[in-house]
Design an enzyme around this catalytic site. Structure first.
Site, PDB file in Angstrom:
ATOM      1  N   CYS A   2       0.837  -1.197   0.000  1.00  0.00           N
ATOM      2  CA  CYS A   2       0.000   0.000   0.000  1.00  0.00           C
ATOM      3  C   CYS A   2       0.883   1.262   0.000  1.00  0.00           C
ATOM      4  O   CYS A   2       2.046   1.200   0.371  1.00  0.00           O
ATOM      5  CB  CYS A   2      -0.922   0.109   1.210  1.00  0.00           C
ATOM      6  SG  CYS A   2      -1.838  -1.390   1.556  1.00  0.00           S
ATOM      7  N   ARG A  27       2.661   0.510  -5.599  1.00  0.00           N
ATOM      8  CA  ARG A  27       2.710  -0.208  -4.323  1.00  0.00           C
ATOM      9  C   ARG A  27       1.453  -1.039  -4.064  1.00  0.00           C
ATOM     10  O   ARG A  27       1.330  -1.680  -3.028  1.00  0.00           O
ATOM     11  CB  ARG A  27       2.880   0.797  -3.168  1.00  0.00           C
ATOM     12  CG  ARG A  27       4.139   1.611  -3.270  1.00  0.00           C
ATOM     13  CD  ARG A  27       4.220   2.618  -2.151  1.00  0.00           C
ATOM     14  NE  ARG A  27       4.427   1.975  -0.888  1.00  0.00           N
ATOM     15  CZ  ARG A  27       5.608   1.615  -0.397  1.00  0.00           C
ATOM     16  NH1 ARG A  27       6.688   1.868  -1.092  1.00  0.00           N
ATOM     17  NH2 ARG A  27       5.715   1.028   0.765  1.00  0.00           N
ATOM     18  N   TRP A  75      -3.123  -2.588  -1.383  1.00  0.00           N
ATOM     19  CA  TRP A  75      -2.866  -3.945  -1.849  1.00  0.00           C
ATOM     20  C   TRP A  75      -3.341  -4.826  -0.700  1.00  0.00           C
ATOM     21  O   TRP A  75      -2.705  -4.890   0.348  1.00  0.00           O
ATOM     22  CB  TRP A  75      -1.378  -4.135  -2.128  1.00  0.00           C
ATOM     23  CG  TRP A  75      -1.036  -5.420  -2.808  1.00  0.00           C
ATOM     24  CD1 TRP A  75      -1.055  -5.658  -4.153  1.00  0.00           C
ATOM     25  CD2 TRP A  75      -0.582  -6.637  -2.198  1.00  0.00           C
ATOM     26  NE1 TRP A  75      -0.660  -6.947  -4.411  1.00  0.00           N
ATOM     27  CE2 TRP A  75      -0.369  -7.575  -3.237  1.00  0.00           C
ATOM     28  CE3 TRP A  75      -0.355  -7.035  -0.884  1.00  0.00           C
ATOM     29  CZ2 TRP A  75       0.070  -8.870  -2.995  1.00  0.00           C
ATOM     30  CZ3 TRP A  75       0.081  -8.330  -0.649  1.00  0.00           C
ATOM     31  CH2 TRP A  75       0.288  -9.228  -1.701  1.00  0.00           C
ATOM     32  N   ASN A  99      -0.204   1.615   6.023  1.00  0.00           N
ATOM     33  CA  ASN A  99       0.590   0.723   5.174  1.00  0.00           C
ATOM     34  C   ASN A  99       1.265  -0.271   6.106  1.00  0.00           C
ATOM     35  O   ASN A  99       1.863   0.120   7.095  1.00  0.00           O
ATOM     36  CB  ASN A  99       1.631   1.553   4.406  1.00  0.00           C
ATOM     37  CG  ASN A  99       2.699   0.688   3.767  1.00  0.00           C
ATOM     38  OD1 ASN A  99       2.445  -0.458   3.421  1.00  0.00           O
ATOM     39  ND2 ASN A  99       3.884   1.240   3.612  1.00  0.00           N
ATOM     40  N   GLY A 100       1.145  -1.573   5.803  1.00  0.00           N
ATOM     41  CA  GLY A 100       1.804  -2.588   6.633  1.00  0.00           C
ATOM     42  C   GLY A 100       0.810  -3.608   7.148  1.00  0.00           C
ATOM     43  O   GLY A 100      -0.312  -3.715   6.626  1.00  0.00           O
ATOM     44  N   GLU A 460      14.967 -15.387 -14.646  1.00  0.00           N
ATOM     45  CA  GLU A 460      14.511 -14.001 -14.755  1.00  0.00           C
ATOM     46  C   GLU A 460      13.702 -13.796 -16.043  1.00  0.00           C
ATOM     47  O   GLU A 460      12.676 -13.116 -16.048  1.00  0.00           O
ATOM     48  CB  GLU A 460      15.702 -13.035 -14.686  1.00  0.00           C
ATOM     49  CG  GLU A 460      15.362 -11.565 -14.849  1.00  0.00           C
ATOM     50  CD  GLU A 460      14.367 -11.009 -13.811  1.00  0.00           C
ATOM     51  OE1 GLU A 460      14.063 -11.692 -12.822  1.00  0.00           O
ATOM     52  OE2 GLU A 460      13.881  -9.893 -14.041  1.00  0.00           O
ATOM     53  N   LYS A 464       9.847 -12.575 -15.911  1.00  0.00           N
ATOM     54  CA  LYS A 464       9.424 -11.343 -16.595  1.00  0.00           C
ATOM     55  C   LYS A 464       8.246 -11.633 -17.513  1.00  0.00           C
ATOM     56  O   LYS A 464       7.249 -10.932 -17.523  1.00  0.00           O
ATOM     57  CB  LYS A 464      10.616 -10.825 -17.407  1.00  0.00           C
ATOM     58  CG  LYS A 464      10.841  -9.396 -17.544  1.00  0.00           C
ATOM     59  CD  LYS A 464      11.036  -8.536 -16.341  1.00  0.00           C
ATOM     60  CE  LYS A 464      11.137  -9.112 -15.016  1.00  0.00           C
ATOM     61  NZ  LYS A 464      11.125  -8.385 -13.848  1.00  0.00           N
ATOM     62  N   GLU A 467       4.988 -12.538 -15.448  1.00  0.00           N
ATOM     63  CA  GLU A 467       4.379 -11.496 -14.613  1.00  0.00           C
ATOM     64  C   GLU A 467       3.701 -10.403 -15.436  1.00  0.00           C
ATOM     65  O   GLU A 467       2.694  -9.860 -15.007  1.00  0.00           O
ATOM     66  CB  GLU A 467       5.344 -10.918 -13.570  1.00  0.00           C
ATOM     67  CG  GLU A 467       6.513 -10.142 -14.084  1.00  0.00           C
ATOM     68  CD  GLU A 467       7.442  -9.647 -12.959  1.00  0.00           C
ATOM     69  OE1 GLU A 467       6.999  -9.493 -11.818  1.00  0.00           O
ATOM     70  OE2 GLU A 467       8.619  -9.417 -13.252  1.00  0.00           O
ATOM     71  N   HIS A 483      13.086 -34.705 -16.395  1.00  0.00           N
ATOM     72  CA  HIS A 483      12.680 -35.473 -15.221  1.00  0.00           C
ATOM     73  C   HIS A 483      11.252 -35.135 -14.806  1.00  0.00           C
ATOM     74  O   HIS A 483      10.978 -34.933 -13.626  1.00  0.00           O
ATOM     75  CB  HIS A 483      13.660 -35.223 -14.067  1.00  0.00           C
ATOM     76  CG  HIS A 483      15.032 -35.739 -14.353  1.00  0.00           C
ATOM     77  ND1 HIS A 483      15.331 -37.085 -14.404  1.00  0.00           N
ATOM     78  CD2 HIS A 483      16.174 -35.093 -14.657  1.00  0.00           C
ATOM     79  CE1 HIS A 483      16.609 -37.235 -14.701  1.00  0.00           C
ATOM     80  NE2 HIS A 483      17.150 -36.044 -14.874  1.00  0.00           N
ATOM     81  N   LYS A 577       4.978  -3.485  -6.319  1.00  0.00           N
ATOM     82  CA  LYS A 577       6.406  -3.334  -6.560  1.00  0.00           C
ATOM     83  C   LYS A 577       7.230  -3.499  -5.296  1.00  0.00           C
ATOM     84  O   LYS A 577       8.308  -4.070  -5.304  1.00  0.00           O
ATOM     85  CB  LYS A 577       6.687  -1.964  -7.173  1.00  0.00           C
ATOM     86  CG  LYS A 577       8.134  -1.822  -7.591  1.00  0.00           C
ATOM     87  CD  LYS A 577       8.316  -0.790  -8.641  1.00  0.00           C
ATOM     88  CE  LYS A 577       9.743  -0.796  -9.150  1.00  0.00           C
ATOM     89  NZ  LYS A 577      10.053  -1.977  -9.953  1.00  0.00           N
TER      90      LYS A 577
HETATM   91  C1  G6P Z   1       8.244  -7.583  -5.722  1.00  0.00           C
HETATM   92  C2  G6P Z   1       8.415  -7.032  -7.113  1.00  0.00           C
HETATM   93  C3  G6P Z   1       9.606  -7.681  -7.792  1.00  0.00           C
HETATM   94  C4  G6P Z   1      10.861  -7.507  -6.952  1.00  0.00           C
HETATM   95  C5  G6P Z   1      10.642  -8.046  -5.541  1.00  0.00           C
HETATM   96  C6  G6P Z   1      11.776  -7.636  -4.620  1.00  0.00           C
HETATM   97  O1  G6P Z   1       7.794  -8.890  -5.781  1.00  0.00           O
HETATM   98  O2  G6P Z   1       7.238  -7.221  -7.873  1.00  0.00           O
HETATM   99  O3  G6P Z   1       9.810  -7.075  -9.064  1.00  0.00           O
HETATM  100  O4  G6P Z   1      11.917  -8.171  -7.566  1.00  0.00           O
HETATM  101  O5  G6P Z   1       9.452  -7.508  -4.968  1.00  0.00           O
HETATM  102  O6  G6P Z   1      11.743  -6.249  -4.438  1.00  0.00           O
HETATM  103  P1  G6P Z   1      13.000  -5.400  -3.995  1.00  0.00           P
HETATM  104  O7  G6P Z   1      12.509  -4.003  -3.873  1.00  0.00           O
HETATM  105  O8  G6P Z   1      13.447  -5.982  -2.684  1.00  0.00           O
HETATM  106  O9  G6P Z   1      14.039  -5.571  -5.048  1.00  0.00           O
END
Ligand code: G6P
Length: 582
Positions: A2, A27, A75, A99-100, A460, A464, A467, A483, A577
């Protein structure tokens, strides 16, 4: 997660808060709300969905005249994302945004219910408002201090009281919160980016600190004692949050990679002393979440090639593992935001065990940046798209430079100089990535295979793609696919083969052939040409630089696949994020 923002000053807060919320939307974005206040009234307006929906609602509502306001983008953690559960929450005389997570919310709720308090929602936020209201007799400060003593968990709050016509309170406990300082006006927010259009001057708040803001002044207290803190100036500008003609932040941020990579290279290649020396450690732990963890996995490959002993873990596991720490251990915490709850917990565990910690972070002043023994900033500027791109590349670059410092291989520096230009050339081939996206966007399953560092790159690339495009995608160690998962390969299934490491090239090609003979349609990503029709060939560079040329191509493909599927690229569903809850 949030995002929260609050304003007090001379202006009408509506536009300031809405603009702030748009900047905080990364957020979390399942619902949003705003509370406006004047001497006599508080007006609360909420909506489900994105900020644009709240904006629409505000534009069609008669708003009270006001000069104080708080706002929130959510969120959901406690309670589904509906209008009732959206913030702000008001109980009695207290209105707040949060937030939290409050870990003992159920316990506190029961206690308050026994005192006759009734609840309208299933949120932990309403419990906070009820608790403060319960303690509020005459003094807000005292009520807040009492509430802090009882609340367990991580939180940041912005709070209004019906009784105080010119006051805004905020509390920070674990979750990020900063105080913005303008001309005869003040702000509180989860992220400086939300107020950059208004001011670049800010004050960082510490744990359990209460700020009392009026239109003329502010005071920070902890346990009733006043605290003085320096006003700092952010190096970011509101420009950092503009699209600059791009349709999406994700593409804009990928396109920034060559320049940002060049800046970091310039900074460190002339002065490696700025980076910590990892040689002196007998054992290195790398910890992160999501993409940061995958960046760490690439780094582990580099550092193991240097002969160092390296373990890696996702932060949510690391924090609960029984770890016997060697004396000379360094724990590397990788985090774009520097505020990811699990990564913070992992860092604190390392600190408690008295080993050195190194932060590889983007946001200076963040919790991880502040509390680690050493910090290296990746200097990505603001990353707005929820799916990280430029920050990931810069995290990998820092790990690569740290690894160079261990062994100082000459050829590395020669290749390093050319990376920005080579990266730029690769990113200019958007037509080609679009063509590959055409072959992918109708798929139901996609696989990525690779070995060693190519496996980390696969992880990665796959993350990507899934997501942002919502196509199911998985990455496997090339030797492992057969396997079990190979049973999912059908006629036409796309399988990316990442083949940059010469030592294991032939092995991975054999694994690619195994899936081709079962009908798979391969996309080869490597440094040497191959007979496959779909391929991405990148220049061969020192192996500790190779991922910097491969991952951006996979980011571009993910972007264009999501584009073709008409996805909400910068804000994929269910994600946030910065994950500031466990
Ligand atoms: C969330 C984001 C990811 C990110 C991860 C870690 O899941 O959607 O893109 O890699 O958090 O975030 P940070 O700020 O610790 O890199």
């Amino acid at each position: 997660m949030c995002g929260i923002i609050g304003y007090i000053g001379q202006r009408n807060p509506k536009e300031i808060l809405l603009d702030g919320l748009k900047n905080l939307e990364y957020r979390g974005y399942d619902s949003a709300g705003i509370a406006l206040k004047n001497e006599n009234d508080i007006q609360i307006i909420k909506s489900v969905g994105k900020i644009s929906i709240l904006e629409e609602k505000l534009n069609h509502t008669k708003l009270i005249d006001s000069h104080i306001g708080i706002a929130h983008t959510r969120w959901a953690t406690h309670g589904e994302p509906n209008e009732k559960n959206a913030h702000p929450h008001k109980v009695g005389k207290i209105t707040l945004v949060h937030n939290g997570i409050i870990e003992n919310a159920a316990e506190l709720k029961e206690k308050l219910q026994k005192e006759g308090v009734e609840f309208q929602t299933t949120t932990d936020t309403e419990v906070i408002a009820a608790l403060i209201n319960y303690h509020y007799k005459k003094s807000m400060e005292q009520a807040l201090q009492k509430a802090i003593k009882e609340l367990k968990g991580s939180y940041a709050l912005a709070i209004l009281s019906d009784d105080e016509p010119d006051s805004l309170y905020a509390i920070r406990c674990e979750s990020p919160l900063i105080l913005g300082i303008g001309e005869k006006e003040y702000f509180v927010t989860s992220d400086i980016g939300a107020i950059l259009k208004q001011t670049r001057n800010y004050v960082l708040l510490g744990k359990n600190e209460i700020v009392h803001l009026t239109s003329n002044d502010y005071t920070i207290t902890k346990n009733g004692k006043e605290i003085k803190r320096n006003v700092e100036t952010s190096s970011l500008t509101s420009e950092d949050a503009d699209l600059h003609g791009y349709e999406h932040y994700m593409l804009k941020e990928i396109m920034e990679e060559p320049v940002l990579v060049e800046n970091l290279i310039e900074k460190y290649s002339n002065n490696f002393d700025l980076l910590p020396d990892l040689k002196k450690y007998k054992h290195i732990h790398i910890v992160g979440c999501g993409s940061a963890y995958y960046a760490g996995m690439i780094g582990k490959n580099f550092l193991e090639d240097d002969g160092l002993k390296v373990d890696i873990d996702v932060a949510s596991e690391y924090r609960y593992r029984n770890i016997t720490y060697d004396k000379d251990t360094l724990v590397i915490l990788i985090s774009q935001s520097g505020e990811t709850a699990d990564t913070i917990a992992a860092m604190r565990k390392a600190i408690e065990n008295k080993v050195d910690t190194l932060a590889i972070v983007n946001v200076d002043g963040s919790t991880i940046a502040r509390e680690c023994t050493y910090k290296v900033l990746i200097e990505a500027g603001r990353e707005v798209a929820v799916a990280t791109t430029k920050a990931f590349i810069l995290q990998v670059l820092i790990l690569s430079l740290l690894s160079y410092k261990v062994n100082k291989e000459k050829e590395y520096l020669e290749d390093l100089k050319h990376i920005p230009q080579q990266l730029k050339v690769l990113l200019d081939k958007s037509g080609y990535y679009k063509k590959l996206a055409d072959a992918i966007y109708t798929q139901e399953d996609v696989f990525f295979i690779g070995r060693k560092v190519d496996y980390a790159i696969s992880l990665e690339g796959s993350l990507k793609l899934k997501e942002v495009s919502y196509i199911h995608s998985d990455a496997y160690q090339a030797g492992e696919l057969k396997h079990g998962t190979i049973s999912l390969v059908r006629n036409g299934t796309i399988v990316f083969g990442i083949v940059t490491d010469d030592e294991i090239r032939d092995k991975t090609i054999s694994n690619l052939e195994e899936v081709i003979s079962r009908g798979a349609n391969p996309i080869y990503v490597g440094v040497e040409d191959c007979p496959y029709e779909n391929k991405i060939i990148v220049p061969r560079v020192h192996k500790k630089l190779q991922p910097l040329l491969v991952v951006p191509a996979l980011q571009m493909i993910a972007y264009y696949v999501a584009y073709k599927r008409d996805c909400d690229i910068d804000k994929p569903k269910n994600l946030a994020k910065s994950v500031t809850v466990e």
